[in-house]
Design a protein around this motif. Structure first.
Motif, PDB file in Angstrom:
ATOM      1  N   ASN A  77      -1.305 -16.244   2.280  1.00  0.00           N
ATOM      2  CA  ASN A  77      -2.765 -16.276   2.355  1.00  0.00           C
ATOM      3  C   ASN A  77      -3.418 -15.283   1.401  1.00  0.00           C
ATOM      4  O   ASN A  77      -4.620 -15.048   1.476  1.00  0.00           O
ATOM      5  CB  ASN A  77      -3.251 -16.015   3.792  1.00  0.00           C
ATOM      6  N   LEU A  78      -2.608 -14.701   0.509  1.00  0.00           N
ATOM      7  CA  LEU A  78      -3.113 -13.820  -0.542  1.00  0.00           C
ATOM      8  C   LEU A  78      -2.610 -14.314  -1.891  1.00  0.00           C
ATOM      9  O   LEU A  78      -1.511 -14.869  -1.987  1.00  0.00           O
ATOM     10  CB  LEU A  78      -2.655 -12.377  -0.321  1.00  0.00           C
ATOM     11  N   ALA A  79      -3.420 -14.124  -2.922  1.00  0.00           N
ATOM     12  CA  ALA A  79      -3.039 -14.550  -4.268  1.00  0.00           C
ATOM     13  C   ALA A  79      -3.562 -13.530  -5.278  1.00  0.00           C
ATOM     14  O   ALA A  79      -4.437 -12.707  -4.971  1.00  0.00           O
ATOM     15  CB  ALA A  79      -3.610 -15.929  -4.572  1.00  0.00           C
ATOM     16  N   LEU A  80      -3.032 -13.566  -6.493  1.00  0.00           N
ATOM     17  CA  LEU A  80      -3.515 -12.684  -7.554  1.00  0.00           C
ATOM     18  C   LEU A  80      -4.880 -13.163  -8.034  1.00  0.00           C
ATOM     19  O   LEU A  80      -5.091 -14.363  -8.230  1.00  0.00           O
ATOM     20  CB  LEU A  80      -2.540 -12.675  -8.731  1.00  0.00           C
TER      21      LEU A  80
ATOM     22  N   GLY B  48      -1.736  -3.883 -12.341  1.00  0.00           N
ATOM     23  CA  GLY B  48      -3.183  -3.741 -12.312  1.00  0.00           C
ATOM     24  C   GLY B  48      -3.995  -4.882 -11.755  1.00  0.00           C
ATOM     25  O   GLY B  48      -5.226  -4.779 -11.669  1.00  0.00           O
ATOM     26  N   SER B  49      -3.369  -5.986 -11.365  1.00  0.00           N
ATOM     27  CA  SER B  49      -4.118  -7.093 -10.764  1.00  0.00           C
ATOM     28  C   SER B  49      -4.468  -6.751  -9.313  1.00  0.00           C
ATOM     29  O   SER B  49      -3.880  -5.854  -8.711  1.00  0.00           O
ATOM     30  CB  SER B  49      -3.305  -8.383 -10.815  1.00  0.00           C
ATOM     31  N   LYS B  50      -5.413  -7.499  -8.758  1.00  0.00           N
ATOM     32  CA  LYS B  50      -5.799  -7.317  -7.358  1.00  0.00           C
ATOM     33  C   LYS B  50      -5.482  -8.586  -6.568  1.00  0.00           C
ATOM     34  O   LYS B  50      -5.274  -9.660  -7.157  1.00  0.00           O
ATOM     35  CB  LYS B  50      -7.280  -6.968  -7.251  1.00  0.00           C
ATOM     36  N   LEU B  51      -5.445  -8.445  -5.245  1.00  0.00           N
ATOM     37  CA  LEU B  51      -5.159  -9.573  -4.374  1.00  0.00           C
ATOM     38  C   LEU B  51      -6.446 -10.094  -3.747  1.00  0.00           C
ATOM     39  O   LEU B  51      -7.347  -9.321  -3.405  1.00  0.00           O
ATOM     40  CB  LEU B  51      -4.178  -9.164  -3.267  1.00  0.00           C
TER      41      LEU B  51
END
Length: 214
Positions: free
Chosen positions: A154-157, A119-122
């Motif tokens: 270049n993406l993280a939670l 359920g987290s987003k980036l």
């Protein structure tokens, strides 16, 4: 003693000159798993049926049971959303691992997939490609984490997923490592296989994780 089998997901590359898609793994990752004492087995992305729901992937399920996969490693490469078959493969693997209580390690994209699954987003981040971070450990019990790690993303939670806890962050406050509160699951944003010399701390932590904390 029979060595445990680690199923490893693969990136998908489009080879324009041959007009075909190929699956690939960094040979260093295979070497890292072998040196850690396990048998790596690449997991094909073509075993899923894109038109079927995530929980009804009978071909992949039969493959996992036939090969007798003991644990799962979600590898790096490809952004989530770029390759449908890979996304579906990894989502099913997490469902299967959760139902069968199999250990899981997510590396870079793999940790992102774990977060998205729960359920987290980036979010986009700067200063995390081809650099190093000093880990900011968030839990006094995580002294077994490395102090310095590489970074190629270049993406993280945007947040820690439910049922997980944050183990470490980067200097700028982005999540670098997470751990499931009940299952033997972890996510690391760094690539242990890309160190010039494998970090023994990474390998010892991996061994313990794949052996369900024992």
């Amino acid at each position: 003693m029979t060595k445990k089998i680690v199923g490893v997901t693969q990136r998908v590359d489009k080879i324009e000159s041959y007009d075909e898609y190929r699956e690939a793994l960094d040979q260093r990752l295979i070497d890292w798993i072998v040196q850690s004492g396990f048998i790596p087995v690449p997991i094909p992305n073509a075993l899923v049926n894109i038109t079927s729901p995530n929980g009804r992937q009978s071909t992949l399920s039969n493959w996992l049971n036939t090969v007798k996969i003991d644990s799962i490693l979600l590898s790096g490469g490809n952004d989530i959303g770029d390759i449908d078959s890979r996304d579906l493969t990894e989502k099913y693997l997490l469902l299967w691992a959760e139902e069968n209580r199999k250990p899981v390690l997510g590396i870079c994209r793999g940790m992102q997939m774990i977060g998205v699954y729960f359920g987290s987003k980036l979010i986009e981040v700067g200063g995390h490609v081809r650099t190093r971070h000093q880990l900011q450990v968030k839990n006094s019990q995580t002294s077994s984490l490395p102090k310095s790690v590489n970074s190629y993303h270049n993406l993280a939670l945007d947040s820690c997923p439910d049922r997980f806890q944050v183990l470490a962050e980067s200097e700028d406050g982005n999540i670098e490592a997470i751990k499931h509160k009940e299952l033997s699951w972890e996510g690391w944003m760094w690539h242990p296989e890309r160190e010039a010399q494998f970090n023994q701390i990474d390998q010892e932590r991996f061994k313990k994780l794949m052996n369900s904390g024992k």
